[in-house]
Design a protein around this motif. Structure first.
Motif: not given
Length: 176
Positions: A147, A119, A104-106, A122, A145, A143, A154, A140-141
């Motif tokens: 993104v 962000r 994830s981006y996080k 991203g 998803n 969640s 995408t 990916i996000g």
């Protein structure tokens, strides 16, 4: 941002499952992978005339073709990336994501020591000059998803992740 030209430079085109990919190489290494026609046109406008040079780009094109054929999971090419220190840290972290896996981006933000900056990760992904080689499609996000990829593409991200076996078959695959 105007890009500095370093000596010999050339491009070649790979016809791939996601469409034509323009690869630009100089004597330092691969400096641009354009996965959309819009991205290629924008790059040419910034840089000016670039000669087509199949010999200079041969190894990068070969390795990308092997990737799309399912015969390559890691790239072994010199990369000539330009960017801020933060972006370079993000891009380095992206290269550590194994083939067929996602983050994830996080998770990437935490890995580069900026846990509150998903962000910004991203934005670094969006500015990645070497998609596929620096696998921003593997992010990916939170969640789960898909993104952001090459702006809003995408569909390209989905094709690449499906090629690697990293996403369910239900993700969209149509490329524009």
């Amino acid at each position: 941002m105007k890009h500095a030209i370093h000596g010999t430079i050339g491009f070649d085109v790979l016809l791939s499952p996601i469409g034509p990919i323009h690869v630009v190489v100089d004597e330092r290494g691969v400096r641009k992978v354009a996965v959309t026609e819009e991205e290629w046109e924008e790059y040419k406008e910034e840089l000016g005339s670039i000669p087509q040079d199949s010999e200079l780009c041969k190894e990068a094109i070969r390795q990308l073709q092997e990737y799309f054929n399912g015969d390559r999971r890691q790239f072994d090419l010199p990369l000539a990336v330009e960017g801020t220190e933060f972006r370079k840290r993000v891009w380095q972290q992206l290269q550590s994501i194994p083939y067929g896996e996602v983050r994830s981006y996080k998770e990437i933000a935490s890995a580069v020591g900026k846990p509150k900056a998903p962000r910004a990760v991203g934005q670094a992904n969006r500015a990645n000059p070497l998609p596929i080689l620096i696998p921003c499609h593997r992010v990916i996000g939170a969640s789960g998803n898909l993104v952001g990829y090459a702006g809003t593409r995408t569909d390209i991200k989905s094709v690449l992740l499906r090629l690697e076996g990293a996403v369910p078959q239900s993700f969209p695959t149509n490329t524009k």
